[in-house]
Every structure is written in C-alpha cells, then in structure tokens.
Write an enzyme that holds these catalytic residues in place. Structure first.
Site, PDB file in Angstrom:
ATOM      1  N   TYR A   1       0.921  -0.814  -0.014  1.00 50.45           N
ATOM      2  CA  TYR A   1      -0.068  -0.119  -0.389  1.00 50.45           C
ATOM      3  C   TYR A   1       0.711   1.118   0.086  1.00 50.45           C
ATOM      4  O   TYR A   1       0.118   2.220  -0.695  1.00 50.45           O
ATOM      5  CB  TYR A   1      -1.112  -0.280   1.044  1.00 50.45           C
ATOM      6  CG  TYR A   1      -1.605   1.398   1.565  1.00 50.45           C
ATOM      7  CD1 TYR A   1      -2.699   1.579   0.650  1.00 50.45           C
ATOM      8  CD2 TYR A   1      -0.966   1.827   2.409  1.00 50.45           C
ATOM      9  CE1 TYR A   1      -3.107   2.947   0.898  1.00 50.45           C
ATOM     10  CE2 TYR A   1      -1.640   3.391   2.601  1.00 50.45           C
ATOM     11  CZ  TYR A   1      -2.821   3.852   2.181  1.00 50.45           C
ATOM     12  OH  TYR A   1      -3.661   5.188   2.034  1.00 50.45           O
TER      13      TYR A   1
ATOM     14  N   ASN B   1      -3.532  10.503   9.422  1.00 52.71           N
ATOM     15  CA  ASN B   1      -4.238   9.848  10.196  1.00 52.71           C
ATOM     16  C   ASN B   1      -5.655  10.630  10.890  1.00 52.71           C
ATOM     17  O   ASN B   1      -5.721  11.173  11.982  1.00 52.71           O
ATOM     18  CB  ASN B   1      -3.858   8.540  11.341  1.00 52.71           C
ATOM     19  CG  ASN B   1      -2.501   7.575  11.009  1.00 52.71           C
ATOM     20  OD1 ASN B   1      -1.464   7.932  10.768  1.00 52.71           O
ATOM     21  ND2 ASN B   1      -2.951   6.907  10.439  1.00 52.71           N
TER      22      ASN B   1
END
Length: 339
Positions: A150, A179
């Site tokens: 990823y 995040n």
C-alpha cells in the site's frame, strides 16, 4: 470561499470516509458542482445521502481504471481531487489489486486529466509512504521507506503525479494526510481503522485489542480539519508541484488511544488485550505540518480528545445496533477472508 465559484470539481473516492467530507466542504466553499466517481467497494451511498436532493452533486458509479468512467467524470472538470484507493490492510492480502488501483489507476487518471486539460490535480497520498520515522517530526524531505505494498503503491502515485508536473507542466499537488478519524470512518472489513474498531468493541462491552506493546504512535487529525485543508489546496497559490504533509504535529500511542476511548465510552474498566504485532506495522508517525501552514495558513482546530468524544457520540447516535456492528468488525483484517 468565492474562489471555488464557477468551478466543476471531481472527487474520486468521494463516497468514502474522507471523500464525502471533502464533498461537503467543497460545496460549503462555493463549488458550482461536485462529481463523485466511486466504485462503492469501500465507499457508501449513505455517506452522500444527505446530499441526494442537492442538484450540485452527482454520483457516478465506476472504477478509475475504466476509460469510459474516467472520460465521463473528467469532461468539463476544472479541479480533480484523487482520493480513490485500496487501503493498507487490503494490500497485505491482495497486493496485486492494491497496486493496480493505487499505482496504475493513478497514472491512468493523470493521463486522462492531462488530455482533458484539467486545471489542478490534487493527489491524496498517505503518511505510509514514509514507513517508520527515522527522525521526528517528519518533514516532506524525510526518507520514504514504505513498509507495505500500500505504501509503495501510493508512493508510486506520488512519483507519477510529480512527473506530470515536471514533464508536462500540469498543475499538480501531492498531499500526505497522516491519520484521519471522525464520523463515517470505517470499522468493518479490511478498511476498518483502529479508532472506530476500538469504539465499537468498547460500546459492545468488549475489551479493545492492541497489536504489539501499544507504544507505536500515530499523528491523528479530525476529518473536518482534513477536509478543510484539502479544500484549501483547490485554489491555493504557490502549491503547484509541491508535496505537502497534512498532520497535526502531535503523536498518540495506541495505549493512549484506547484509554481515551474507554473514558469517552465510560468503560475505563475494560483494559486492552495485547495481541501479536501486525505485519508491516509502522512504529512511529509524527508529521511536521509547517509547510502546509506556511503555504495556506491552515492549522487544525479539533483536539484529539474532543474528536474522540465526537466520534463516540456519532456511533452512539447512529441507526446501526452495536451488536450488528460487532459482527462486521474483523480484528485480524489484514488476513484473507476464508469461506
């Protein structure tokens, strides 16, 4: 606000968690129309249901790798926000498809955007391109050593985006969100994130799960702040060709996260279960957000503890029963689904 008036914006992955909040923000900032291209693998129609009567919004169900879908989505588009991707845990059990969507799909979309003379192309990358922090805080020049396919596929997308600026003179921007958390975040399947999964478990009276010792850290930003920052990049001056971090500049351990959720839920008695560390798990992330602030004046507004309380309330006030949500939480969600 007025700078978006008269613009047609495309948001790939716009039915997803961050994408749907970005659609909300673009509309609030005055965009004439927002077209969402989403194959609904991770995105949900429900994330856009509150906009179903807004004539400025259109959902086109399709894959960024499909040429017909790309051409339909890009016709007349002024600004592209490219958020469509498959996530980090998906890459652990299906690396080839992850690469196909995140790397090849980005290149295909860039080429189509060039052909359609798009005004600006904003590529949403990820802090996962860095791997574990070698120095902290991590600025944009920090080495990129991704731990997973990823991260590698998103780094390839970055390289393709920068190449289109340097080779073809396209107005492109690479942004690296750290995040993001908040309402509409994923708790289910291989897209499930630590905060919503932890909230669902605690609401169901179950102990949260921490992989490893819990001292790994992340740099969290509330989705309202992430969406506001991304929207600024639609028209900001001096950002073409730039690669920009999008973080809060603070770090939170997984142990601290679980304690914050337990307090917000009212179940501090439910102490975490520690399981084996996840494969490819980044040990430390702490972004340096100073370039974004210098270029746009942006600073996040929502403190982490306040954002956790907000997210807990969102789950508590939702229409889905906790028991139903618990059945869809996959704790080891990086492993292949077996029949």
């Amino acid at each position: 606000m007025s700078e978006l008036r008269g613009t047609q914006v495309l948001v790939t992955g716009g039915a997803g968690f961050i994408g749907s909040h970005l659609v909300d923000r673009l509309l609030a900032d005055g965009a004439d129309s927002v077209l969402v291209l989403d194959n609904l693998v991770n995105g949900k129609r429900d994330n856009l249901a509150h906009l179903q009567d807004d004539p400025r919004v259109q959902l086109l169900e399709g894959d960024i790798r499909d040429d017909d879908a790309r051409q339909r989505a890009l016709a007349g588009t002024d600004i592209v926000f490219h958020l469509a991707c498959l996530g980090v845990r998906h890459s652990l059990h299906d690396p080839m498809e992850n690469h196909s969507v995140n790397a090849e799909g980005t290149l295909q979309l860039l080429q189509a955007a060039k052909q359609n003379a798009v005004g600006r192309f904003v590529y949403a990358s990820t802090s996962e391109v860095f791997g574990t922090a070698q120095v902290a805080p991590m600025d944009e020049r920090h080495p990129t050593w991704p731990e997973t396919v990823y991260g590698g596929s998103k780094l390839a997308g970055e390289a393709y985006t920068r190449a289109h600026f340097r080779t073809y003179g396209m107005d492109t921007v690479v942004v690296r969100p750290f995040n993001t958390y908040g309402p509409r975040s994923h708790f289910e399947g291989d897209s499930g994130e630590v905060l919503p999964r932890t909230i669902v478990r605690l609401l169901g009276g179950m102990r949260p799960v921490i992989y490893g010792d819990g001292e790994q850290t992340r740099d969290f930003m509330h989705v309202s702040d992430t969406a506001a920052a991304l929207a600024l990049l639609a028209t900001a001056e001096g950002v073409a060709g730039q690669t920009i971090n999008l973080g809060s500049g603070t770090e939170v351990t997984m142990n601290t996260l679980c304690a914050a959720v337990a307090r917000a839920v009212g179940r501090p008695d439910l102490e975490p279960i520690h399981d084996d560390a996840r494969p490819g798990d980044v040990r430390r992330l702490l972004g340096d957000p100073s370039l974004m602030h210098a270029l746009t004046g942006f600073a996040p507004r929502v403190a982490f503890e306040d954002g956790v309380v907000d997210l807990v309330r969102w789950f508590q006030n939702g229409s889905t029963a906790v028991d139903d949500m618990l059945t869809r939480v996959e704790e080891r969600n990086w492993e292949p689904v077996t029949a």
